[in-house]
Design a protein around this motif. Structure first.
Motif, short mmCIF file in Angstrom:
data_model
loop_
_atom_site.label_atom_id
_atom_site.label_comp_id
_atom_site.label_asym_id
_atom_site.label_seq_id
_atom_site.Cartn_x
_atom_site.Cartn_y
_atom_site.Cartn_z
N LEU A 1 50.24 38.70 39.56
CA LEU A 1 48.82 38.99 39.77
C LEU A 1 48.63 39.60 41.15
CD1 LEU A 1 45.86 36.90 38.60
CD2 LEU A 1 45.88 37.58 40.98
N ASN A 2 47.82 40.64 41.21
CA ASN A 2 47.58 41.36 42.47
C ASN A 2 46.60 40.56 43.33
OD1 ASN A 2 47.40 43.21 44.50
ND2 ASN A 2 46.34 44.78 43.30
N VAL A 3 47.11 39.91 44.37
CA VAL A 3 46.30 39.11 45.28
C VAL A 3 45.88 39.99 46.45
CG1 VAL A 3 46.19 37.07 46.74
CG2 VAL A 3 47.50 37.01 44.60
N LYS A 4 44.59 40.30 46.52
CA LYS A 4 44.07 41.17 47.57
C LYS A 4 43.39 40.41 48.70
CE LYS A 4 43.46 45.26 44.68
NZ LYS A 4 42.54 46.38 44.29
N LEU B 1 37.53 34.25 36.78
CA LEU B 1 38.80 33.73 37.29
C LEU B 1 38.72 33.62 38.80
CD1 LEU B 1 41.76 32.90 37.10
CD2 LEU B 1 42.36 35.34 37.02
N CYS B 2 38.96 32.41 39.30
CA CYS B 2 38.89 32.15 40.74
C CYS B 2 40.28 31.75 41.25
CB CYS B 2 37.87 31.05 41.03
SG CYS B 2 37.93 30.43 42.72
N ILE B 3 40.76 32.48 42.27
CA ILE B 3 41.98 32.11 42.98
C ILE B 3 41.54 31.69 44.39
CG2 ILE B 3 44.30 32.80 43.64
CD1 ILE B 3 43.82 33.05 40.67
N ALA B 4 41.62 30.39 44.67
CA ALA B 4 41.15 29.87 45.96
C ALA B 4 42.33 29.40 46.80
CB ALA B 4 40.17 28.72 45.73
N TYR B 5 42.34 29.82 48.06
CA TYR B 5 43.40 29.44 48.99
C TYR B 5 42.85 28.44 50.00
CZ TYR B 5 46.33 33.13 47.09
OH TYR B 5 47.09 33.90 46.27
N GLU B 6 43.75 27.58 50.50
CA GLU B 6 43.33 26.55 51.44
C GLU B 6 42.74 27.14 52.72
OE1 GLU B 6 46.58 23.97 52.22
OE2 GLU B 6 46.62 23.10 50.19
N CYS B 7 43.15 28.34 53.07
CA CYS B 7 42.66 28.97 54.29
C CYS B 7 41.22 29.43 54.18
CB CYS B 7 43.56 30.13 54.68
SG CYS B 7 43.60 31.46 53.45
N GLY B 8 40.63 29.36 53.00
CA GLY B 8 39.24 29.77 52.81
C GLY B 8 39.06 31.12 52.17
N ARG B 9 40.16 31.81 51.88
CA ARG B 9 40.07 33.10 51.20
C ARG B 9 39.95 32.87 49.69
NH1 ARG B 9 41.89 37.55 54.35
NH2 ARG B 9 41.46 37.01 56.53
N ILE B 10 39.00 33.56 49.09
CA ILE B 10 38.72 33.40 47.65
C ILE B 10 38.76 34.77 46.99
CG2 ILE B 10 37.19 32.38 45.92
CD1 ILE B 10 38.07 30.40 48.06
N ARG C 1 37.42 39.43 37.02
CA ARG C 1 36.85 39.48 35.67
C ARG C 1 37.90 39.17 34.61
NH1 ARG C 1 34.59 43.01 39.05
NH2 ARG C 1 32.31 43.15 39.11
N HIS C 2 39.15 39.55 34.89
CA HIS C 2 40.28 39.23 34.03
C HIS C 2 41.54 39.30 34.89
CE1 HIS C 2 40.82 43.63 33.88
NE2 HIS C 2 39.53 43.66 33.64
N GLU C 3 42.68 38.93 34.32
CA GLU C 3 43.89 38.79 35.13
C GLU C 3 44.39 40.11 35.69
OE1 GLU C 3 45.21 39.18 30.82
OE2 GLU C 3 43.61 38.22 31.96
N ASN C 4 43.98 41.24 35.11
CA ASN C 4 44.42 42.56 35.58
C ASN C 4 43.30 43.33 36.27
OD1 ASN C 4 47.09 42.28 34.50
ND2 ASN C 4 46.24 42.67 32.46
N ASP C 5 42.31 42.62 36.76
CA ASP C 5 41.17 43.26 37.43
C ASP C 5 41.65 43.87 38.76
OD1 ASP C 5 38.75 44.07 38.33
OD2 ASP C 5 37.85 42.08 38.50
N ASP C 6 41.46 45.20 38.88
CA ASP C 6 41.86 45.90 40.10
C ASP C 6 40.78 45.91 41.17
OD1 ASP C 6 44.37 46.49 39.08
OD2 ASP C 6 43.65 48.32 38.09
#
Length: 1180
Positions: free
Chosen positions: A191-194, A230-239, A243-248
């Motif tokens: 997954l592309n983590v931006k 879809l929410c990817i939350a990091y401990e550092c506070g970056r969220i 919309r889907h797993e391939n959302d660019d």
């Protein structure tokens, strides 16, 4: 939205720190795992009011400790469809629990003994569970406990999450990477983590992966315009929201906090992030699905919030802090508005991707539904509401839809300003993005006085400008040309409100801009000491009420002298906390109602009335009454809501309740004096009404004067003039609409005439009839009563009841309308004979009959009304040309012939020959129909059409000619037409048939194709001699059939039957056909040589029979068609084709053709072989 802490539950031992928390969405069970194997399940009942005047309380209905784990319980997850709980501890022990007789018991246990469970999740349907271990091992199991598959992934794992459709699994690693696998464990792609692109910190640990699995996500999982789920939350506070797993193009959030976990609410519209923030402690931040921060909840005396979980309704939240579970109440920002006694609200159905918008009339309980995609905002005022939506075909255009109270669109506007904030008054709509403002004057009282020039009229009606610029009144707003700021503004817009003559725009810094309308210009600025989230102005624009982002209510005096340069007014020293809604009174600038947690307060200046327990949303505040709606209850079942009596609650202010008590308990004069100390029109109205009941007209008059009720003053003067106190009481009862009480009073004083007059004035016509039955009134009044009762039912579309009352009232016009509405055309037709000739209603009846296609009744109505032309036109319109021609001939309308001819010509030009034939048939122009049919047959014969089709067409043409002859003959015999008319018709017939000689003997074409088909059938059946007899008949039809076809058939039949002489004659005829090629001629000659070189051209000895001709003694062959001596023609049998030499035949009464009776019996038919009309055999 607003959130506040409402309850806390502490575990018995403070050392039992809660490690995990999960709230069952369906049943309300809360599972919490802690240190040293602590696992508890509790259930919190919905809030209920135990003691009047006290806030609602929630009690624990379940509190059970589950034993089975011996180390820290780190993972708890619910299988909601199957009502199971799965838990895991630090040692890797997994237990599945099930409820049995209100007790949670172990169902399955699994212990891998190799690694700790990092995470485990059930699919949304509860059929499968995925278990991820820290060492990278993944196990997929079923709800029955069976192992589906297991794999060792090439990386360590910390988190996992299912997609809403259970086809994709997302895994998180300790290094912050996210990988996508399918449901069979096959790696798809990383997954592309931006959100970590420019992150320089050391820790990239994932705090949580949360994928909303409700109906919205399932329906719009791949829609680029859908809200992220879809929410990817990091401990550092970056969220990162996707919309889907391939959302660019994900939405990136910098929360500024240390995140512990994240959770979506029940609709996927709000994301809760729990954790801690430096200098504050434990907090929960709330974001919309589009990444907009809406609220921060601070938990006092806490270091961090370790976990968070939503209730199934989305109205409550549970948080874990150390060994304490906190509960927070949520007041969502529903998409709704209230206007014109109508509540419009929007919600999403799980089976649809668009919003369902309901327009609910709270007075009548009627609901109107419409569906809108990508709804963003709703606002309402006066008679209209506005829906702000996103355009379907563009990502930069939004649409404003102006609707009335039943949801019908009145007007629409396209704008390129994102409608984050929308407000409206009775004439204008104000829309704001974070940096721009759009003003639309949708309604104007002076619009008719504006210039007719469209450009001048548009100037000022729509205006767009940026918040840091001055509005240009001479500009014309165009969404394709309006330019927004290229850079993000430093002080974005935070809220907006519109009032009469102005609107206010609040900014994040606390600055409030006041703009005048309809001529938009910046009037002044106010400077607040907070960041406003909601702002309102009182009815006189002298005070502002502000709710900031922390729920603190403050007030601002706009008339006070400003302390800052360029700012006006000052902030008042009044403050209220935990406020989530407010509404100023529309008729008192000092009165305001506020909602503070679960209490409603009414404030008048610095005075605050006693609170009322309520969680309703405020609709309007006027006449000392507060109308509210229980939106939380409404949105629990929005598609099947409760009646308005249960959802709409009206509260009275303290002064209104006290005045009602005073007029009941103390002297009316003292009550009036008390109201004068706190004057208010509504209170004077109550005193006036109470004084009327006590017949104190002086106080009543004074009270009506105080509340400026001129009609009330006139009413009191009129009642005072009545000489009888009983009459006064009756009139007062009428004033309070207690008509039954007034009638009883009139009856007691023997004045039924006054009671009757009262019922007539009130429009209670049923009571009028009852009084007439008691001997009051006359017949005219009875008719009026019945007529009004009929009108009552007609207005409610109860036409059957209306018709019965109109009949009693002898109101023929309304009765006809009622019969027409209920489609009782039998009763409607009976009215034709009842109405007098020449009545205008007859023509109206004709129009009604004509509208439903009842030509006969319509003509009868028109004739009785004297409008013959309308009768003829009706026949033409309904395609009843025969009736139209008869009427035209009877009343000398010569125009009908020309109209008929023109219409037929148009149909022929449009190649609608069938319609033209039907037209002539209906107009009794049978010969014209026959001519068209013959022309069709000729055209088809050139295209080698089916002989059966040709035969049918010729039969139809012949039947038309016979119908014409029969009609003329019947007219002459019965005397329905004069001799002159009959002769004229015959002459017309001769003229019509002169141009088409085939109509002289109309059955010839049908005979030709009948014998042609019969000969071929006999030939294929092997009956060659019968085929020869039949085919010899075809020589008489050379003008209809092709010569080649006729004599080829004769030659074949003669050859196979041994009649070589006849075969020779046929071949000679074929050789001498004109216009054929030399090759064909040589072929016929060669064929003749090959036949007659072997067979001499002689016929076998014929069977001779006596000629049936009169006085003829000649014997003739049984294959000839006539006698050479007497010239008699022998008719053909329509069954076998052979000549009829004896009188053993029957004749068809329709086509007049004959058939041998024995032949009919042989083939077992009782109908004519030619025209298929029934035939009666003589011996049957």
């Amino acid at each position: 939205m607003f959130v506040y802490l409402s309850k806390k539950v502490a575990l018995p031992n403070e050392a039992n720190i809660i490690k995990s928390l999960a709230w069952n969405q369906d049943e309300g069970w809360i599972a919490c795992g802690g240190k040293d194997g602590l696992l508890k399940i509790i259930k919190l009942d919905p809030p209920t009011v135990v003691t009047p005047g006290q806030p609602p309380q929630s009690n624990l209905s379940m509190n059970q400790t589950l034993e089975g784990h011996h180390s820290d319980v780190t993972v708890v997850t619910w299988n909601e469809p199957f009502k199971k709980l799965s838990t895991s501890d630090k040692d890797g022990l997994i237990i599945v629990w099930i409820l049995h007789r209100q007790m949670w018991l172990e169902e399955m246990i699994n212990n891998r003994n190799k690694s700790t469970v990092a995470d485990m999740k059930w699919t949304s349907d509860g059929q499968k569970i995925c278990i991820a271990y820290e060492d990278g091992n993944v196990i997929m199991g079923s709800v029955e406990g069976n192992r589906i598959w297991g794999k060792d992934l090439p990386h360590q794992l910390t988190h996992l999450e299912w997609s809403p459709d259970s086809k994709v699994i997302v895994f998180g690693t300790p290094g912050g990477e996210v990988h996508i696998y399918d449901s069979n464990g096959n790696h798809l792609n990383p997954l592309n983590v931006k959100c970590l692109k420019d992150y320089r910190g050391a820790s990239k640990n994932i705090a949580c992966i949360a994928w909303y699995s409700g109906g919205r996500a399932k329906g719009l999982a791949t829609d680029d315009f859908a809200a992220p789920s879809l929410c990817i939350a990091y401990e550092c506070g970056r969220i990162q929201l996707m919309r889907h797993e391939n959302d660019d193009h994900p939405i990136l959030i910098e929360s500024g906090m240390i995140v512990s976990t994240a959770s979506w609410n029940n609709t996927g519209s709000i994301l809760a992030l729990s954790g801690s923030q430096q200098g504050i402690g434990g907090i929960v931040q709330f974001y919309t699905s589009l990444g907009i921060h809406v609220r921060t909840l601070t938990v006092p005396d806490s270091e961090t919030v370790s976990s968070v979980s939503w209730e199934g309704t989305g109205l409550r939240l549970c948080l874990s802090v150390s060994s304490v579970i906190y509960f927070a109440n949520i007041k969502p920002d529903y998409k709704w508005a209230f206007f014109n006694n109508t509540c419009v609200y929007a919600y999403m159905k799980q089976d649809r991707p668009d919003y369902c918008i309901v327009f609910w009339n709270t007075n009548t309980d009627e609901r109107y539904i419409k569906y809108v995609k990508k709804l963003m905002n709703i606002a309402g005022c006066g008679d209209y509401c506005v829906l702000a939506t996103k355009a379907e075909d563009s990502n930069t255009i939004w649409v404003l839809i102006l609707c009335n109270a039943i949801g019908s669109p009145v007007d629409t506007k396209n704008i390129n300003i994102e409608p984050l904030f929308v407000s409206m008054n009775k004439t204008h709509v104000v829309v704001c993005s974070s940096e721009s403002i759009y003003v639309w004057q949708y309604r104007s009282q002076v619009s008719r006085l504006l210039s007719m020039d469209s450009t001048k009229r548009k100037i000022g009606r729509e205006l767009g400008f940026n918040i840091d610029e001055q509005p240009d009144l001479n500009s014309i707003y165009d969404p394709n040309r309006f330019s927004k700021p290229t850079r993000a503004v430093q002080d974005p817009i935070a809220c907006v409100t519109a009032s009469d003559g102005f609107f206010l725009v609040g900014r994040v810094s606390g600055t409030v801009h006041k703009y005048t309308i309809p001529h938009v210009s910046l009037e002044t600025r106010y400077v607040l000491k907070c960041r406003p989230q909601m702002i309102n102005a009182n009815c006189s624009a002298t005070k502002l009420s502000i709710i900031d982002i922390n729920g603190i209510l403050t007030f601002y005096d706009t008339n006070a002298a400003g302390n800052l340069t360029g700012a006006k007014g000052s902030q008042l020293d009044i403050e209220r906390k935990d406020v989530w809604d407010m509404k100023w009174s529309t008729d008192n600038p000092e009165l305001i109602v506020i909602m503070e947690k679960t209490r409603m307060y009414v404030m008048m200046g610095n005075e605050v009335e006693d609170p009322v327990i309520s969680s309703a949303y405020l609709c309007e505040f006027k006449d000392l009454e507060i109308k509210t709606i229980l939106l939380d209850e409404l949105f629990k079942t929005p598609d099947a809501p409760k009646p308005s009596e249960e959802l709409v609650v009206t509260f009275e202010t303290k002064s209104l309740k006290e005045t009602r008590e005073m007029v009941s308990n103390i002297d009316i004069v003292d009550a009036f004096n008390n109201v004068e100390k706190n004057p208010y029109p509504r209170l004077y109205k109550i005193v006036a009404e109470a004084a009327l009941l006590k017949l104190n007209f002086d106080i009543a008059q004074k009270a009506f004067v105080k509340c400026d009720d001129y009609q009330g003053i006139c009413y009191v003067n009129r009642v005072k003039k009545l000489d009888d106190p009983q009459k006064q009481k009756a009139e007062i009862a009428i004033y309070f609409k207690d008509f039954d009480e007034a009638e009883e009073i009139y009856k007691k004083i023997d004045r039924k005439d006054l009671a009757l007059d009262m019922r007539v004035r009130s429009g209670d016509w049923v009571k009028v009839l009852q009084l007439v039955d008691q001997g009051v009134g006359n017949d005219e009044l009875i008719n009026i009563a019945y007529n009004n009762i009929g009108d009552y039912y007609a207005e409610r579309f109860r036409w059957k009841s209306a018709a019965s009352h109109y009949a009693l009232a002898q109101n023929n016009e309304s009765l006809a309308e009622a019969y027409y509405k209920i489609e009782d055309f039998d009763s409607l037709s009976k009215m034709i004979d009842i109405l007098p000739e020449g009545s205008p209603l007859l023509e109206n009846l004709g129009e009604k009959f004509q509208g439903v296609g009842l030509c006969e009744e319509a003509v009868q109505s028109y004739i009785r009304s004297g409008n013959v032309r309308a009768a003829v036109d009706c026949c033409v319109l309904l395609n009843q040309w025969n009736q139209a021609v008869e009427l035209a001939e009877k009343h000398n309308f010569v125009q009908i012939e020309g109209l008929l001819s023109r219409y037929a010509s148009v149909l022929m030009e449009e190649n609608k020959t069938v319609e033209a034939i039907q037209l002539y048939r209906k107009a009794n122009r049978n010969t014209e129909a026959a001519k068209i049919l013959n022309n069709i047959a000729k055209d088809l014969s050139r295209s080698q059409a089916s002989p059966i089709m040709m035969k049918k067409i010729y039969i139809l043409a012949a039947l038309e000619v016979d119908s014409y002859k029969k009609r003329i003959l019947e007219a002459q015999i019965t005397g329905t037409g004069t001799t002159a008319q009959t002769l004229d018709s015959l002459i017309t017939s001769d003229i019509n048939t002169m141009s088409d000689k085939t109509l002289d003997n109309p059955w010839r074409g049908a005979e030709a194709y009948h014998f042609y088909l019969m000969a071929q059938r006999q030939l294929y059946e092997g009956d060659y001699e019968a085929a020869l007899k039949t085919s010899l008949r075809l020589s008489e039809y050379e003008n209809i059939l092709e010569t080649r076809d006729i004599y080829s058939l004769i030659a074949l039949a003669a050859y196979y039957s041994g009649y070589y002489k006849e075969c020779s004659k046929a071949l000679v005829k074929l050789e001498n056909i004109q216009g054929q090629s030399e090759e064909d001629k040589e072929a016929y000659e060669e064929l003749a040589v090959s036949i007659f070189s072997k067979n001499p051209p002689r016929d076998p000895k014929p069977r001779m029979v006596k000629c049936p001709g009169k006085n003829c003694a000649n014997n003739v062959s049984d294959i000839v068609t006539n006698c050479s001596e007497c010239g008699s023609n022998f008719p053909a049998c329509m069954v076998s084709g052979r000549p009829i030499m004896e009188k053993n035949y029957v004749q068809c009464k329709t086509c007049k053709h004959k058939a041998i009776e024995d032949e009919l019996k042989r083939i077992r038919v009782k109908f004519c072989p030619l025209c298929h009309a029934p035939m009666k055999l003589r011996n049957s």
